[in-house]
Motif scaffolding. Structure first.
Motif, PDB file in Angstrom:
ATOM      1  N   GLY A   4      29.053  15.892  74.410  1.00 34.87           N
ATOM      2  CA  GLY A   4      28.192  16.752  75.206  1.00 34.87           C
ATOM      3  C   GLY A   4      28.526  18.206  74.968  1.00 34.87           C
ATOM      4  O   GLY A   4      29.671  18.555  74.675  1.00 34.87           O
ATOM      5  N   LEU A   5      27.524  19.048  75.095  1.00 32.94           N
ATOM      6  CA  LEU A   5      27.689  20.495  74.935  1.00 32.94           C
ATOM      7  C   LEU A   5      27.310  21.165  76.251  1.00 32.94           C
ATOM      8  O   LEU A   5      26.194  20.982  76.748  1.00 32.94           O
ATOM      9  CB  LEU A   5      26.789  21.004  73.807  1.00 32.94           C
ATOM     10  N   TYR A   6      28.237  21.923  76.814  1.00 31.63           N
ATOM     11  CA  TYR A   6      27.968  22.702  78.021  1.00 31.63           C
ATOM     12  C   TYR A   6      28.011  24.174  77.617  1.00 31.63           C
ATOM     13  O   TYR A   6      29.077  24.742  77.448  1.00 31.63           O
ATOM     14  CB  TYR A   6      28.998  22.382  79.101  1.00 31.63           C
ATOM     15  N   PRO A   7      26.836  24.792  77.437  1.00 32.49           N
ATOM     16  CA  PRO A   7      26.799  26.172  76.954  1.00 32.49           C
ATOM     17  C   PRO A   7      26.699  27.199  78.084  1.00 32.49           C
ATOM     18  O   PRO A   7      26.222  26.897  79.180  1.00 32.49           O
ATOM     19  CB  PRO A   7      25.505  26.185  76.133  1.00 32.49           C
ATOM     20  N   GLY A   8      27.144  28.406  77.787  1.00 30.30           N
ATOM     21  CA  GLY A   8      27.012  29.517  78.718  1.00 30.30           C
ATOM     22  C   GLY A   8      27.729  30.736  78.181  1.00 30.30           C
ATOM     23  O   GLY A   8      28.401  30.669  77.159  1.00 30.30           O
ATOM     24  N   THR A   9      27.593  31.836  78.897  1.00 32.96           N
ATOM     25  CA  THR A   9      28.342  33.032  78.504  1.00 32.96           C
ATOM     26  C   THR A   9      29.698  33.046  79.191  1.00 32.96           C
ATOM     27  O   THR A   9      30.639  33.638  78.687  1.00 32.96           O
ATOM     28  CB  THR A   9      27.568  34.331  78.831  1.00 32.96           C
ATOM     29  N   PHE A  10      29.803  32.437  80.367  1.00 35.31           N
ATOM     30  CA  PHE A  10      31.067  32.326  81.097  1.00 35.31           C
ATOM     31  C   PHE A  10      31.736  33.693  81.247  1.00 35.31           C
ATOM     32  O   PHE A  10      32.897  33.875  80.901  1.00 35.31           O
ATOM     33  CB  PHE A  10      31.999  31.316  80.416  1.00 35.31           C
ATOM     34  N   ASP A  11      30.977  34.645  81.769  1.00 35.33           N
ATOM     35  CA  ASP A  11      31.463  36.028  81.900  1.00 35.33           C
ATOM     36  C   ASP A  11      31.447  36.461  83.352  1.00 35.33           C
ATOM     37  O   ASP A  11      30.547  37.199  83.757  1.00 35.33           O
ATOM     38  CB  ASP A  11      30.593  36.959  81.042  1.00 35.33           C
ATOM     39  N   PRO A  12      32.394  36.023  84.152  1.00 36.17           N
ATOM     40  CA  PRO A  12      33.545  35.178  83.841  1.00 36.17           C
ATOM     41  C   PRO A  12      33.294  33.720  84.231  1.00 36.17           C
ATOM     42  O   PRO A  12      32.289  33.385  84.855  1.00 36.17           O
ATOM     43  CB  PRO A  12      34.636  35.766  84.740  1.00 36.17           C
ATOM     44  N   LEU A  13      34.262  32.882  83.895  1.00 34.75           N
ATOM     45  CA  LEU A  13      34.284  31.493  84.317  1.00 34.75           C
ATOM     46  C   LEU A  13      34.424  31.457  85.841  1.00 34.75           C
ATOM     47  O   LEU A  13      35.279  32.149  86.399  1.00 34.75           O
ATOM     48  CB  LEU A  13      35.476  30.770  83.671  1.00 34.75           C
ATOM     49  N   THR A  14      33.574  30.662  86.501  1.00 30.27           N
ATOM     50  CA  THR A  14      33.646  30.536  87.963  1.00 30.27           C
ATOM     51  C   THR A  14      34.062  29.115  88.344  1.00 30.27           C
ATOM     52  O   THR A  14      34.076  28.220  87.498  1.00 30.27           O
ATOM     53  CB  THR A  14      32.279  30.830  88.611  1.00 30.27           C
ATOM     54  N   ILE A  15      34.323  28.925  89.632  1.00 30.91           N
ATOM     55  CA  ILE A  15      34.645  27.560  90.066  1.00 30.91           C
ATOM     56  C   ILE A  15      33.410  26.670  89.993  1.00 30.91           C
ATOM     57  O   ILE A  15      33.537  25.457  89.894  1.00 30.91           O
ATOM     58  CB  ILE A  15      35.298  27.523  91.466  1.00 30.91           C
ATOM     59  N   GLY A  16      32.240  27.266  90.009  1.00 35.90           N
ATOM     60  CA  GLY A  16      31.023  26.488  89.777  1.00 35.90           C
ATOM     61  C   GLY A  16      31.003  25.916  88.369  1.00 35.90           C
ATOM     62  O   GLY A  16      30.664  24.749  88.161  1.00 35.90           O
ATOM     63  N   HIS A  17      31.385  26.740  87.381  1.00 39.49           N
ATOM     64  CA  HIS A  17      31.484  26.256  85.998  1.00 39.49           C
ATOM     65  C   HIS A  17      32.528  25.144  85.897  1.00 39.49           C
ATOM     66  O   HIS A  17      32.301  24.126  85.240  1.00 39.49           O
ATOM     67  CB  HIS A  17      31.896  27.388  85.046  1.00 39.49           C
TER      68      HIS A  17
END
Length: 162
Positions: A4-17
């Motif tokens: 599986g691929l979970y894409p995003g910018t993650f700017d920043p990584l959150t607890i939701g991510h």
């Protein structure tokens, strides 16, 4: 092997991510966290910083869920990234109706580009639905407490930036 691929910018990584990453591990044997380079969005954190923040958090999740988790920066079409990493599933987190409208369009386009790659939506846990990286950065910039929205190491990095 289910990839599986979970894409995003993650700017920043959150607890939701982190929640979506943890739950996605139930569906795949290997989870690739696709970090979009996306300089056009003007990220606060560099690509290397975003990758490091994610790598700092995934080790314990991978061990607990018995899933291989890797980080993969990308700067091409999402569907091409999925092909590059061998993913048959794209995992997307949804918070609100506005997310769904955008994601619905993306799924349609991706299905035309490659009908073999499925997209799976995971609804954010109710307690995480309001968390957005953009809002976390704004709270941090204005000196607010972000400890309920991001992992401790990420909060420290935001503190360094602001």
């Amino acid at each position: 092997m289910r990839i599986g691929l979970y894409p995003g910018t993650f700017d920043p990584l959150t607890i939701g991510h982190v929640d979506i990453i943890t739950r996605a591990c139930r569906m795949v044997d290997r989870l690739v966290i696709g970090v979009a380079i996306n300089e056009g969005k003007g990220p606060l954190f560099s690509l290397d910083e975003r990758v490091a923040m994610i790598e700092n958090e995934i080790g314990a999740i991978a061990a607990a869920k018995n899933t291989e988790i890797v980080v993969h920066p990308f700067n091409n079409l999402l569907i091409d990234c999925a092909r590059d990493v061998g993913a048959g599933i794209i995992i997307r987190g949804l918070r609100a109706v506005a997310d769904f409208e955008y994601e619905f369009q993306m799924v349609g386009m991706n299905r035309v580009l490659d009908a073999e790659v499925e997209t799976v939506f995971l609804m954010a846990e109710a307690r995480h639905q309001a968390i957005a990286s953009k809002l976390v950065k704004e709270i941090a910039r204005l000196g607010g407490d972000i400890s309920k929205f991001v992992p401790a190491a990420v909060a420290a990095k935001l503190g360094e930036k602001y």
